[in-house]
Scaffold this motif. Structure first.
Motif, PDB file in Angstrom:
ATOM      1  N   GLY A  51       5.470   3.969   3.194  1.00 48.55           N
ATOM      2  CA  GLY A  51       6.824   3.063   2.704  1.00 48.55           C
ATOM      3  C   GLY A  51       6.811   2.830   1.256  1.00 48.55           C
ATOM      4  O   GLY A  51       7.769   3.153   0.671  1.00 48.55           O
ATOM      5  N   ALA A  52       5.589   2.717   0.647  1.00 54.80           N
ATOM      6  CA  ALA A  52       5.489   2.502  -0.349  1.00 54.80           C
ATOM      7  C   ALA A  52       5.789   3.646  -1.359  1.00 54.80           C
ATOM      8  O   ALA A  52       6.568   3.418  -2.537  1.00 54.80           O
ATOM      9  CB  ALA A  52       3.985   2.165  -1.128  1.00 54.80           C
ATOM     10  N   LEU A  53       5.637   4.913  -0.945  1.00 49.84           N
ATOM     11  CA  LEU A  53       5.938   5.921  -1.453  1.00 49.84           C
ATOM     12  C   LEU A  53       7.422   6.320  -1.823  1.00 49.84           C
ATOM     13  O   LEU A  53       7.888   6.574  -2.626  1.00 49.84           O
ATOM     14  CB  LEU A  53       5.221   7.210  -0.809  1.00 49.84           C
ATOM     15  N   PHE A  54       8.005   6.101  -0.432  1.00 53.28           N
ATOM     16  CA  PHE A  54       9.600   6.218  -0.568  1.00 53.28           C
ATOM     17  C   PHE A  54      10.110   5.244  -1.327  1.00 53.28           C
ATOM     18  O   PHE A  54      11.091   5.560  -2.025  1.00 53.28           O
ATOM     19  CB  PHE A  54      10.025   5.952   1.238  1.00 53.28           C
ATOM     20  N   THR A  55       9.498   3.888  -1.406  1.00 50.22           N
ATOM     21  CA  THR A  55      10.341   2.803  -2.178  1.00 50.22           C
ATOM     22  C   THR A  55      10.017   3.084  -3.555  1.00 50.22           C
ATOM     23  O   THR A  55      10.778   3.000  -4.410  1.00 50.22           O
ATOM     24  CB  THR A  55       9.631   1.495  -1.996  1.00 50.22           C
ATOM     25  N   GLY A  56       8.781   3.565  -4.081  1.00 48.10           N
ATOM     26  CA  GLY A  56       8.496   4.197  -5.531  1.00 48.10           C
ATOM     27  C   GLY A  56       9.589   4.931  -5.995  1.00 48.10           C
ATOM     28  O   GLY A  56       9.998   4.941  -7.218  1.00 48.10           O
TER      29      GLY A  56
END
Length: 398
Positions: A259-264
């Motif tokens: 999820g951190a990759l999508f958010t970034g």
């Protein structure tokens, strides 16, 4: 001719144009409903069937119709005035979602209705972008399209997480009902809040005019190269999103860390759009190639297998690079015959969605045999080479 003051190119300036607040409010509410519906429908199909494949088909059915609707039906965006066409698209979409609310509707019927809404979506997007060329002065058009993209990314950034929470709270059926309401509200905002704009008009039947539009777009070198550039950059930069879960697992992190990759990526895209609107048009144009490279180069760094936190920052940089569209949009307006704008923006939207879906699927296939970080890095190298070749053609022609 002097460039307008920087302050005159921001989002607030666009929103002060009569009718534009309703346009963007309609986009925001329909995006919220669409994202929520995708989450709800995925969960609803999984609950009924227990099949991860059928659940995944929900997202596939959201992407696949873009190729068909954006090619065979693209001329609709030029044949009719934008306001009644947009309202009709919203009401048809609301109707499709409303039918999904029928209890115990078979899963194939649910997916078929989702395919229908996917056929409508690119026509709506093309007609809306074409109407912006009439509602906004040329120097504000890039900012208007930037605001549409920013709203979309913000909605995606928050919508999937909030959608999952909402499904847990009220259930998927009520969330689908919310989507019906959002499409209806969007139709009301457009019908009563936006001014009427004339249709450019096209000859022949829909399929004939759509074929004629495709022929024009792809036999006009300036337009073709600009279209291909707007497809290529997101196609390659979407690969890390498609492999986010696999990459998180490769680094030893929990799957939820993806999820951190999508958010970034999404946060970087919004930041890039915001900063880009504050730049003078000449500055945006000078930054075209650096921004294009920014969309691709971060993926190359994945060859070193950065941590999830570092990878999220790299994808934020990649997202920021997509502000290159603010330099490309004025070139598209200048290169294309106004009579083809509806078809142009419909094909642009549908092509972008289609190639992203294809590259993500291909990356997933490659990623089963090659380590995810190497697959991402290879996509980055290909992306750099591709956007440089296309950018050279675009810059030399403009």
């Amino acid at each position: 001719m002097t460039s307008p003051p920087i302050a005159a190119t921001g989002y607030l300036t666009v929103l002060r144009v009569p009718g534009l607040r309703a346009v963007f409010a309609a986009h925001a509410v329909s995006m919220v409903g669409t994202v929520a519906a995708q989450v709800a429908l995925s969960i609803l199909v999984f609950d009924r069937t227990g099949s991860p494949l059928l659940s995944a088909l929900v997202l596939a059915c959201s992407f696949l119709p873009y190729a068909l609707g954006g090619t065979l039906l693209s001329s609709i965006a030029d044949r009719y005035p934008a306001r009644p066409l947009l309202v009709t698209c919203d009401l048809l979409s609301a109707g499709c979602i409303a039918v999904m609310l029928i209890p115990d509707l078979p899963v194939p019927a649910l997916l078929g209705l989702l395919l229908l809404t996917g056929l409508i979506a690119p026509i709506f997007a093309g007609a809306r972008s074409a109407s912006l060329t009439q509602l906004l002065p040329a120097e504000l058009f890039p900012t208007g399209r930037s605001l549409l993209r920013a709203i979309s990314q913000i909605t995606v950034l928050s919508g999937f997480a909030l959608g999952a929470v909402a499904v847990a709270a009220v259930g998927p059926t009520w969330l689908l009902a919310l989507d019906v309401v959002t499409f209806a509200l969007s139709a009301l905002l457009i019908r009563f809040g936006t001014p009427s704009t004339p249709a450019p008009g096209t000859g022949g039947n829909t399929l004939q005019a759509s074929r004629e539009g495709l022929r024009y777009l792809f036999t006009t070198p300036k337009v073709r190269n600009l279209l291909l550039l707007t497809w290529a950059a997101p196609a390659f930069s979407a690969v890390p999103d498609g492999l986010a879960v696999a990459y998180a697992a490769q680094t030893g992190a929990a799957a939820s860390a993806a999820g951190a990759l999508f958010t970034g990526y999404a946060a970087g895209t919004v930041l890039g759009e915001l900063v880009g609107t504050r730049l003078a048009p000449r500055t945006r144009r000078r930054l075209l190639v650096p921004l294009l490279l920014a969309t691709q180069l971060p993926a190359v760094v994945f060859v070193f297998t950065p941590s999830v936190a570092s990878a999220a920052l790299l994808l934020a940089v990649s997202g920021c690079g997509h502000a290159f569209n603010q330099a490309v949009d004025p070139m598209i307006l200048a290169a294309a015959d106004p009579a083809y704008r509806g078809r142009l923006f419909t094909v642009q939207t549908s092509g972008m969605m289609t190639v992203q879906g294809l590259t993500i699927a291909l990356a997933g296939a490659v990623g089963t045999f090659v380590r995810p970080n190497l697959t991402i890095a290879f996509a980055g190298v290909l992306g750099v080479l591709t956007v440089l070749v296309l950018a050279r053609k675009v810059v030399s022609a403009n």
